[in-house]
Write a protein that holds these residues in place. Structure first.
Motif, PDB file in Angstrom:
ATOM      1  N   VAL A  21     -59.836-116.575  28.650  1.00 54.17           N
ATOM      2  CA  VAL A  21     -59.040-117.045  27.511  1.00 54.17           C
ATOM      3  C   VAL A  21     -58.633-118.505  27.729  1.00 54.17           C
ATOM      4  N   SER A  22     -58.230-118.837  28.946  1.00 47.41           N
ATOM      5  CA  SER A  22     -57.881-120.225  29.254  1.00 47.41           C
ATOM      6  C   SER A  22     -59.082-121.146  29.089  1.00 47.41           C
ATOM      7  N   VAL A  23     -60.245-120.700  29.538  1.00 48.40           N
ATOM      8  CA  VAL A  23     -61.459-121.516  29.416  1.00 48.40           C
ATOM      9  C   VAL A  23     -61.811-121.743  27.949  1.00 48.40           C
ATOM     10  N   VAL A  24     -61.674-120.726  27.123  1.00 51.30           N
ATOM     11  CA  VAL A  24     -61.991-120.863  25.696  1.00 51.30           C
ATOM     12  C   VAL A  24     -61.029-121.842  25.028  1.00 51.30           C
ATOM     13  N   ILE A  25     -59.752-121.759  25.361  1.00 46.59           N
ATOM     14  CA  ILE A  25     -58.779-122.699  24.795  1.00 46.59           C
ATOM     15  C   ILE A  25     -59.098-124.125  25.240  1.00 46.59           C
ATOM     16  N   ILE A  26     -59.426-124.291  26.517  1.00 46.91           N
ATOM     17  CA  ILE A  26     -59.781-125.624  27.018  1.00 46.91           C
ATOM     18  C   ILE A  26     -61.042-126.132  26.337  1.00 46.91           C
ATOM     19  N   PHE A  27     -62.027-125.259  26.143  1.00 44.59           N
ATOM     20  CA  PHE A  27     -63.268-125.672  25.494  1.00 44.59           C
ATOM     21  C   PHE A  27     -63.015-126.184  24.083  1.00 44.59           C
ATOM     22  N   PHE A  28     -62.230-125.429  23.305  1.00 47.27           N
ATOM     23  CA  PHE A  28     -61.968-125.870  21.937  1.00 47.27           C
ATOM     24  C   PHE A  28     -61.138-127.142  21.901  1.00 47.27           C
ATOM     25  N   THR A  29     -60.307-127.360  22.894  1.00 48.99           N
ATOM     26  CA  THR A  29     -59.524-128.593  22.948  1.00 48.99           C
ATOM     27  C   THR A  29     -60.400-129.779  23.336  1.00 48.99           C
ATOM     28  N   ILE A  30     -61.213-129.595  24.368  1.00 50.95           N
ATOM     29  CA  ILE A  30     -62.053-130.683  24.874  1.00 50.95           C
ATOM     30  C   ILE A  30     -63.136-131.070  23.872  1.00 50.95           C
ATOM     31  N   SER A  31     -63.722-130.078  23.201  1.00 58.83           N
ATOM     32  CA  SER A  31     -64.847-130.365  22.310  1.00 58.83           C
ATOM     33  C   SER A  31     -64.421-130.951  20.970  1.00 58.83           C
ATOM     34  N   GLY A  32     -63.137-131.047  20.701  1.00 57.59           N
ATOM     35  CA  GLY A  32     -62.678-131.606  19.436  1.00 57.59           C
ATOM     36  C   GLY A  32     -62.902-130.650  18.288  1.00 57.59           C
ATOM     37  N   PHE A  33     -62.638-129.379  18.506  1.00 57.47           N
ATOM     38  CA  PHE A  33     -62.913-128.336  17.519  1.00 57.47           C
ATOM     39  C   PHE A  33     -62.124-128.533  16.235  1.00 57.47           C
ATOM     40  N   GLU A  34     -60.900-128.959  16.310  1.00 54.85           N
ATOM     41  CA  GLU A  34     -60.053-129.077  15.123  1.00 54.85           C
ATOM     42  C   GLU A  34     -60.075-130.496  14.553  1.00 54.85           C
ATOM     43  N   GLY A  35     -61.255-131.072  14.464  1.00 48.81           N
ATOM     44  CA  GLY A  35     -61.392-132.363  13.808  1.00 48.81           C
ATOM     45  C   GLY A  35     -61.185-133.565  14.704  1.00 48.81           C
ATOM     46  N   GLY A  36     -60.877-133.363  15.950  1.00 45.43           N
ATOM     47  CA  GLY A  36     -60.707-134.484  16.873  1.00 45.43           C
ATOM     48  C   GLY A  36     -62.042-134.885  17.470  1.00 45.43           C
ATOM     49  N   THR A  37     -61.989-135.840  18.327  1.00 39.42           N
ATOM     50  CA  THR A  37     -63.201-136.271  19.019  1.00 39.42           C
ATOM     51  C   THR A  37     -63.258-135.602  20.388  1.00 39.42           C
ATOM     52  N   ALA A  38     -64.469-135.496  20.909  1.00 38.01           N
ATOM     53  CA  ALA A  38     -64.644-134.916  22.238  1.00 38.01           C
ATOM     54  C   ALA A  38     -63.976-135.818  23.273  1.00 38.01           C
ATOM     55  N   SER A  39     -63.387-135.204  24.282  1.00 37.37           N
ATOM     56  CA  SER A  39     -62.651-135.989  25.252  1.00 37.37           C
ATOM     57  C   SER A  39     -62.913-135.483  26.668  1.00 37.37           C
ATOM     58  N   VAL A  40     -62.437-136.239  27.613  1.00 35.80           N
ATOM     59  CA  VAL A  40     -62.527-135.896  29.027  1.00 35.80           C
ATOM     60  C   VAL A  40     -61.112-135.885  29.576  1.00 35.80           C
ATOM     61  N   VAL A  41     -60.791-134.845  30.314  1.00 35.90           N
ATOM     62  CA  VAL A  41     -59.469-134.745  30.924  1.00 35.90           C
ATOM     63  C   VAL A  41     -59.629-134.956  32.422  1.00 35.90           C
ATOM     64  N   THR A  42     -58.872-135.884  32.943  1.00 36.85           N
ATOM     65  CA  THR A  42     -58.859-136.141  34.377  1.00 36.85           C
ATOM     66  C   THR A  42     -57.423-136.013  34.847  1.00 36.85           C
ATOM     67  N   GLY A  43     -57.214-135.157  35.823  1.00 34.10           N
ATOM     68  CA  GLY A  43     -55.858-134.955  36.328  1.00 34.10           C
ATOM     69  C   GLY A  43     -55.821-135.059  37.840  1.00 34.10           C
ATOM     70  N   ASN A  44     -54.936-135.894  38.329  1.00 31.14           N
ATOM     71  CA  ASN A  44     -54.771-136.020  39.773  1.00 31.14           C
ATOM     72  C   ASN A  44     -53.988-134.827  40.299  1.00 31.14           C
ATOM     73  N   ILE A  45     -54.528-134.192  41.331  1.00 33.50           N
ATOM     74  CA  ILE A  45     -53.829-133.085  41.956  1.00 33.50           C
ATOM     75  C   ILE A  45     -52.912-133.621  43.049  1.00 33.50           C
ATOM     76  N   PHE A  46     -53.457-134.344  44.000  1.00 32.29           N
ATOM     77  CA  PHE A  46     -52.666-135.016  45.019  1.00 32.29           C
ATOM     78  C   PHE A  46     -53.513-136.082  45.702  1.00 32.29           C
ATOM     79  N   LYS A  47     -52.841-136.948  46.428  1.00 31.52           N
ATOM     80  CA  LYS A  47     -53.535-137.987  47.190  1.00 31.52           C
ATOM     81  C   LYS A  47     -53.952-137.381  48.524  1.00 31.52           C
ATOM     82  N   TRP A  48     -55.264-137.337  48.764  1.00 34.34           N
ATOM     83  CA  TRP A  48     -55.784-136.689  49.951  1.00 34.34           C
ATOM     84  C   TRP A  48     -55.733-137.602  51.157  1.00 34.34           C
ATOM     85  N   PHE A  49     -56.034-138.875  50.958  1.00 34.90           N
ATOM     86  CA  PHE A  49     -56.041-139.824  52.063  1.00 34.90           C
ATOM     87  C   PHE A  49     -55.540-141.174  51.571  1.00 34.90           C
TER      88      PHE A  49
END
Length: 134
Positions: A61-89
């Motif tokens: 269910v989470s993957v489907v929600i993310i897919f519809f958000t990323i692909s621009g399903f509701e009239g938006g444009t396709a996007s890329v989400v980049t999120g920093n988790i933590f600084k490794w080094f």
């Protein structure tokens, strides 16, 4: 429709929830199995089967929600989400971060892996249902 979901949960939280739900489901099933290692297994067979199949369903269910958000399903444009988790080094001249990057290709692959994981979970519950040690 997606706006009502994102009132409560952010997109980054959903991205992190995909692997976390699998791990939490496995963790709870292991705890129940170790706690009932003597003779009480038959009491909790349904509960472990339910948790083992529910966690991949919630991940899907989470993957489907993310897919519809990323692909621009509701009239938006396709996007890329980049999120920093933590600084490794941290070096003097450079930084290495642990980053989640989600685009259309990676979320389709994530959906395929999640569906296969769900099918394996459902199949394994039916396969071991008649076993003596289950």
């Amino acid at each position: 429709m997606l706006e009502s979901i994102f009132k409560y949960v952010s997109l980054e939280t959903l991205i992190l929830a995909v692997p976390a739900l699998f791990l939490l489901g496995s963790f709870f099933c292991a705890i129940i199995s170790f706690a009932t290692i003597t003779n009480e297994k038959s009491k909790y067979k349904t509960l472990t089967s339910f948790i083992g199949c529910l966690s991949p369903i919630l991940s899907l269910v989470s993957v489907v929600i993310i897919f519809f958000t990323i692909s621009g399903f509701e009239g938006g444009t396709a996007s890329v989400v980049t999120g920093n988790i933590f600084k490794w080094f941290l070096g003097t001249n450079f930084v290495i971060d642990l980053v989640f990057r989600v685009d259309e290709l990676s979320i389709v692959m994530c959906a395929v892996v999640t569906i296969v994981g769900l099918m394996v979970s459902i199949y394994s519950v039916g396969f071991v249902a008649g076993e003596r040690g289950y």
